[in-house]
Design a protein around this motif. Structure first.
Motif, PDB file in Angstrom:
ATOM      1  N   VAL A 142       0.480  -1.324  -0.155  1.00 62.77           N
ATOM      2  CA  VAL A 142       0.237   0.101  -0.254  1.00 62.77           C
ATOM      3  C   VAL A 142       0.528   0.974   0.030  1.00 62.77           C
ATOM      4  O   VAL A 142       0.028   1.920  -0.788  1.00 62.77           O
ATOM      5  CB  VAL A 142      -1.139   0.022   1.187  1.00 62.77           C
ATOM      6  N   ASN A 143       1.991   1.290   1.077  1.00 64.12           N
ATOM      7  CA  ASN A 143       2.852   2.628   0.935  1.00 64.12           C
ATOM      8  C   ASN A 143       3.341   2.441  -0.882  1.00 64.12           C
ATOM      9  O   ASN A 143       3.309   4.127  -1.076  1.00 64.12           O
ATOM     10  CB  ASN A 143       3.771   1.791   1.966  1.00 64.12           C
ATOM     11  N   LEU A 144       3.701   1.831  -1.231  1.00 67.25           N
ATOM     12  CA  LEU A 144       4.509   1.554  -3.465  1.00 67.25           C
ATOM     13  C   LEU A 144       3.442   2.651  -3.491  1.00 67.25           C
ATOM     14  O   LEU A 144       4.076   3.240  -3.943  1.00 67.25           O
ATOM     15  CB  LEU A 144       5.089   0.550  -2.911  1.00 67.25           C
ATOM     16  N   LEU A 145       2.842   1.879  -3.629  1.00 63.17           N
ATOM     17  CA  LEU A 145       1.508   2.630  -4.285  1.00 63.17           C
ATOM     18  C   LEU A 145       1.104   4.292  -4.195  1.00 63.17           C
ATOM     19  O   LEU A 145       0.744   4.785  -5.010  1.00 63.17           O
ATOM     20  CB  LEU A 145      -0.020   1.932  -4.277  1.00 63.17           C
ATOM     21  N   ASN A 146       1.243   4.331  -2.660  1.00 63.86           N
ATOM     22  CA  ASN A 146       1.073   5.574  -2.281  1.00 63.86           C
ATOM     23  C   ASN A 146       2.711   6.620  -2.681  1.00 63.86           C
ATOM     24  O   ASN A 146       1.922   8.165  -3.128  1.00 63.86           O
ATOM     25  CB  ASN A 146       0.495   5.740  -0.831  1.00 63.86           C
ATOM     26  N   CYS A 147       3.675   6.190  -3.018  1.00 61.07           N
ATOM     27  CA  CYS A 147       4.963   6.913  -3.521  1.00 61.07           C
ATOM     28  C   CYS A 147       4.540   7.028  -4.280  1.00 61.07           C
ATOM     29  O   CYS A 147       4.633   8.106  -5.133  1.00 61.07           O
ATOM     30  CB  CYS A 147       5.612   6.001  -2.401  1.00 61.07           C
ATOM     31  N   ALA A 148       3.770   6.211  -5.239  1.00 66.08           N
ATOM     32  CA  ALA A 148       4.215   5.990  -6.884  1.00 66.08           C
ATOM     33  C   ALA A 148       2.841   7.297  -7.342  1.00 66.08           C
ATOM     34  O   ALA A 148       3.554   7.562  -8.086  1.00 66.08           O
ATOM     35  CB  ALA A 148       3.822   4.489  -7.340  1.00 66.08           C
ATOM     36  N   PHE A 149       1.351   7.672  -6.501  1.00 67.77           N
ATOM     37  CA  PHE A 149       0.951   7.746  -6.602  1.00 67.77           C
ATOM     38  C   PHE A 149       1.439   9.516  -6.746  1.00 67.77           C
ATOM     39  O   PHE A 149       0.605  10.124  -7.413  1.00 67.77           O
ATOM     40  CB  PHE A 149      -0.631   7.568  -6.204  1.00 67.77           C
ATOM     41  N   TYR A 150       2.234   9.573  -5.221  1.00 69.27           N
ATOM     42  CA  TYR A 150       1.856  11.279  -4.415  1.00 69.27           C
ATOM     43  C   TYR A 150       2.943  11.810  -4.089  1.00 69.27           C
ATOM     44  O   TYR A 150       3.286  12.797  -3.650  1.00 69.27           O
ATOM     45  CB  TYR A 150       0.359  10.656  -3.860  1.00 69.27           C
ATOM     46  N   HIS A 151       3.883  11.337  -3.781  1.00 67.75           N
ATOM     47  CA  HIS A 151       5.342  11.158  -3.802  1.00 67.75           C
ATOM     48  C   HIS A 151       6.588  10.655  -4.744  1.00 67.75           C
ATOM     49  O   HIS A 151       7.843  11.270  -4.594  1.00 67.75           O
ATOM     50  CB  HIS A 151       5.451  10.179  -2.304  1.00 67.75           C
ATOM     51  N   THR A 152       5.917  11.132  -5.955  1.00 71.38           N
ATOM     52  CA  THR A 152       7.149  11.256  -7.044  1.00 71.38           C
ATOM     53  C   THR A 152       8.098  12.671  -7.233  1.00 71.38           C
ATOM     54  O   THR A 152       9.051  12.554  -8.288  1.00 71.38           O
ATOM     55  CB  THR A 152       7.007  10.018  -7.816  1.00 71.38           C
ATOM     56  N   ASN A 153       6.930  12.869  -7.355  1.00 70.99           N
ATOM     57  CA  ASN A 153       7.534  14.749  -7.623  1.00 70.99           C
ATOM     58  C   ASN A 153       8.365  15.317  -6.790  1.00 70.99           C
ATOM     59  O   ASN A 153       9.463  16.325  -7.454  1.00 70.99           O
ATOM     60  CB  ASN A 153       6.736  15.817  -7.036  1.00 70.99           C
ATOM     61  N   LYS A 154       9.414  14.577  -5.449  1.00 72.41           N
ATOM     62  CA  LYS A 154      10.660  15.106  -5.396  1.00 72.41           C
ATOM     63  C   LYS A 154      11.339  13.639  -4.169  1.00 72.41           C
ATOM     64  O   LYS A 154      10.231  13.127  -3.973  1.00 72.41           O
ATOM     65  CB  LYS A 154      10.412  16.111  -3.673  1.00 72.41           C
ATOM     66  N   VAL A 155      12.010  14.130  -4.435  1.00 71.92           N
ATOM     67  CA  VAL A 155      13.142  12.730  -3.753  1.00 71.92           C
ATOM     68  C   VAL A 155      12.836  12.753  -2.622  1.00 71.92           C
ATOM     69  O   VAL A 155      12.746  11.379  -1.781  1.00 71.92           O
ATOM     70  CB  VAL A 155      14.690  12.481  -3.989  1.00 71.92           C
ATOM     71  N   GLU A 156      12.474  13.782  -1.932  1.00 72.14           N
ATOM     72  CA  GLU A 156      12.989  14.103  -0.579  1.00 72.14           C
ATOM     73  C   GLU A 156      11.766  13.244   0.202  1.00 72.14           C
ATOM     74  O   GLU A 156      10.780  13.478  -0.085  1.00 72.14           O
ATOM     75  CB  GLU A 156      12.686  15.443   0.307  1.00 72.14           C
ATOM     76  N   GLY A 157      11.630  12.303   0.846  1.00 70.43           N
ATOM     77  CA  GLY A 157      10.978  12.561   2.170  1.00 70.43           C
ATOM     78  C   GLY A 157      10.258  10.741   1.417  1.00 70.43           C
ATOM     79  O   GLY A 157       8.994  10.186   1.395  1.00 70.43           O
ATOM     80  N   PHE A 158      10.328  10.688   0.237  1.00 72.11           N
ATOM     81  CA  PHE A 158      10.027   9.251  -0.818  1.00 72.11           C
ATOM     82  C   PHE A 158      10.193   7.943   0.549  1.00 72.11           C
ATOM     83  O   PHE A 158       9.494   7.071   0.701  1.00 72.11           O
ATOM     84  CB  PHE A 158      11.098   8.900  -1.676  1.00 72.11           C
ATOM     85  N   ILE A 159      11.886   7.765   0.783  1.00 71.88           N
ATOM     86  CA  ILE A 159      11.597   6.154   1.579  1.00 71.88           C
ATOM     87  C   ILE A 159      10.868   6.491   3.068  1.00 71.88           C
ATOM     88  O   ILE A 159      10.464   4.964   3.862  1.00 71.88           O
ATOM     89  CB  ILE A 159      13.654   6.296   1.596  1.00 71.88           C
ATOM     90  N   ASP A 160      10.961   7.847   3.282  1.00 73.15           N
ATOM     91  CA  ASP A 160      10.185   7.781   4.939  1.00 73.15           C
ATOM     92  C   ASP A 160       8.459   6.991   4.760  1.00 73.15           C
ATOM     93  O   ASP A 160       8.313   6.900   5.384  1.00 73.15           O
ATOM     94  CB  ASP A 160      10.319   9.502   5.417  1.00 73.15           C
ATOM     95  N   SER A 161       7.896   7.956   3.393  1.00 74.79           N
ATOM     96  CA  SER A 161       6.295   7.023   3.001  1.00 74.79           C
ATOM     97  C   SER A 161       6.587   6.168   2.748  1.00 74.79           C
ATOM     98  O   SER A 161       5.507   5.279   3.215  1.00 74.79           O
ATOM     99  CB  SER A 161       5.987   8.186   2.266  1.00 74.79           C
ATOM    100  N   LEU A 162       7.870   5.394   2.267  1.00 71.34           N
ATOM    101  CA  LEU A 162       7.389   4.023   1.763  1.00 71.34           C
ATOM    102  C   LEU A 162       7.274   3.486   2.944  1.00 71.34           C
ATOM    103  O   LEU A 162       6.972   2.113   3.027  1.00 71.34           O
ATOM    104  CB  LEU A 162       9.448   3.837   0.707  1.00 71.34           C
ATOM    105  N   VAL A 163       8.371   3.181   3.924  1.00 71.89           N
ATOM    106  CA  VAL A 163       8.138   2.651   5.276  1.00 71.89           C
ATOM    107  C   VAL A 163       7.403   2.933   6.227  1.00 71.89           C
ATOM    108  O   VAL A 163       7.501   2.895   7.519  1.00 71.89           O
ATOM    109  CB  VAL A 163       9.485   2.339   5.923  1.00 71.89           C
ATOM    110  N   ASP A 164       6.302   3.576   6.039  1.00 68.97           N
ATOM    111  CA  ASP A 164       5.548   4.253   7.359  1.00 68.97           C
ATOM    112  C   ASP A 164       4.861   2.784   7.458  1.00 68.97           C
ATOM    113  O   ASP A 164       4.299   2.190   6.822  1.00 68.97           O
ATOM    114  CB  ASP A 164       4.860   5.270   6.826  1.00 68.97           C
ATOM    115  N   SER A 165       4.319   3.387   8.894  1.00 74.38           N
ATOM    116  CA  SER A 165       4.088   2.208   9.305  1.00 74.38           C
ATOM    117  C   SER A 165       4.098   0.917   9.878  1.00 74.38           C
ATOM    118  O   SER A 165       3.866  -0.225  10.366  1.00 74.38           O
ATOM    119  CB  SER A 165       2.067   1.654   8.910  1.00 74.38           C
TER     120      SER A 165
END
Length: 471
Positions: free
Chosen positions: A166-189
């Motif tokens: 779920v995190n991967l899909l969320n990152c792909a759709f909403y967190h690819t405009n910038k690099v910063e914060g991508f890994i944080d969102s990927l491992v959230d929860s």
């Protein structure tokens, strides 16, 4: 109705957000651990707005009929994942582009995994990825991961996979405009120590600002991966696949830059290893030479100089070497990590000056058996330490000229007499030991003598690309 606690911070909340995004439409293909990712979207509610299809082809004959058989006969591998992503995405476009294309951003999600309860002989690991459009009708992009699940029980591993998916899909759709914060969102929860992500790759026109090398380095820096491996083509490799079935020759260094001595060390190590492999394995086994850098050797004041890191990797791979970046300060940790994937002969090659550090007892304070336990974990029947002479104008150090503290000499003698710590060259066959720092000192001063201290290809790369501050 979805759970009332759904919000954008929870896993179900992220799934609901995607379900409510009417432009997202795709297929889920999951093999090996249940449909753990798709399940979250069904539980969140409004899944019909997002999911065109789910499939789980567990039967190998059925799976091969859909995706084709792998040349290596494996099912949990990168090539299988890519076939799954490609097949499901192609079907979506063929079936729905005319009907939904103008308003839909299509995606396919896939994973192929193997879970195992604690104590089982097989590894719990898998490949996971998403292929997606940034805008309707646009070319697709890919993000893929290789993960290891560290929980003891299958149910916990499945839960971790569901969250990560779920995190991967969320990152792909909403967190690819910038690099910063991508890994944080990927491992959230996800809990610390729950998963290892040891490969991450980005591909596509909308992901050009993601540098695979730096993103994988970030995984190691954060402790999400023990190590990452680069191929001579500067590609990210899965360590377990790359070292499988091969004997290993590993040289640790800073390689800033590679010196002529580093090359001689490796060449002499290769000559020695062929004889040892025949004796150990009873047959000839391909040797994979690896240049290894630790995160400790990449950091200055706790920070990694990304430009400097990329320059070191570029030079090493240009010379045709595989490059390993690891979190292992001590050799026994590196050896045990590689033994997860490889049971063949392995040699670590060092300069004789490194023997003193190897026998510093404080390095092993976290082990109940101290230095003896650490060296016991490092050196065994199929693992050796190759020692290259450390030669200067005044002296030449080898295994015979190293004398540890008196209470450790019997330990050292045990390993040398059993030929687990061995010289790979004599002083007469080597020149003075050229350290990377010595070369850098000359380079920084503008002293042209540095050029004779490195291989020609390294010299040319440094000069043509202005590496390491060359002017």
């Amino acid at each position: 109705m979805p759970d009332g606690n759904c919000n954008t911070e929870t896993t179900l909340g992220k799934a609901l957000r995607i379900n409510q995004d009417l432009s997202r439409y795709g297929a889920f293909a999951e093999i090996g651990a249940g449909q753990e990712v798709a399940r979250h979207f069904f539980q969140a509610g409004k899944a019909s707005q997002t999911i065109a299809k789910t499939i789980s082809a567990y039967d190998m004959i059925v799976s091969d009929d859909i995706y084709g058989r792998e040349a290596n006969g494996r099912y949990v591998c990168e090539s299988r994942l890519l076939k799954m992503l490609s097949h499901e995405y192609k079907l979506l476009i063929e079936r729905l582009a005319t009907h939904r294309g103008p308003q839909s951003r299509f995606f396919s999600f896939a994973n192929t995994v193997a879970t195992a309860s604690s104590g089982a002989s097989k590894q719990s690991h898998g490949w996971m990825g998403v292929r997606f459009q940034k805008e309707p009708g646009a070319p697709h992009n890919d993000i893929i991961l290789h993960v290891r699940m560290l929980d003891r029980h299958r149910l916990q591993q499945q839960e971790a996979l569901g969250i990560l998916g779920v995190n991967l899909l969320n990152c792909a759709f909403y967190h690819t405009n910038k690099v910063e914060g991508f890994i944080d969102s990927l491992v959230d929860s996800l809990r610390e120590g729950q998963i290892v992500i040891d490969v991450i790759k980005f591909d596509g026109p909308d992901l050009q600002h993601f540098d695979d090398r730096l993103m994988n380095l970030e995984l190691v820096r954060r402790g999400l991966a023990d190590a990452i491996l680069f191929s001579p083509k500067n590609e990210i490799l899965n360590v377990s696949d790359a070292v499988y079935g091969k004997s290993l020759l590993i040289q640790r260094g800073t390689f800033r830059p590679v010196t002529a001595t580093h090359i001689d060390v490796l060449q002499k190590g290769l000559v020695q290893s062929h004889a040892d492999i025949l004796k150990s394995e009873g047959k000839d086994v391909e040797v994979l030479p690896i240049m290894e850098l630790t995160m400790h050797n990449l950091q200055t004041d706790g920070h990694v100089n990304e430009k400097d890191f990329l320059e070191r990797v570029e030079i090493l791979t240009a010379l045709g070497f595989h490059v390993l970046i690891s979190n292992f300060f001590l050799f026994y940790g590196l050896k045990r990590f590689l033994r997860r994937y490889n049971s063949h002969f392995m040699a670590l090659v060092v300069g004789a000056s490194s023997l003193e550090k190897l026998f510093e007892e404080e390095h092993y304070n976290d082990l109940e058996g101290g230095l003896l336990e650490g060296l016991g974990k490092l050196l065994e029947q199929k693992t050796k330490l190759y020692v290259y002479p450390h030669k200067t104008a005044q002296l030449c150090m080898t295994t015979k000229s190293f004398f540890p503290a008196p209470h450790l000499r019997h330990i050292y003698s045990y390993f040398t007499e059993n030929k687990q710590i061995v010289d790979i060259s004599g002083c007469d066959e080597t020149g003075e030991y050229l350290h990377s720092q010595d070369v850098m000192n000359l380079l920084e001063k503008g002293d042209a003598r540095w050029e004779a201290c490195v291989p020609e290809k390294v010299r040319d790369l440094i000069k043509s690309k202005k590496l390491f501050g060359y002017k």
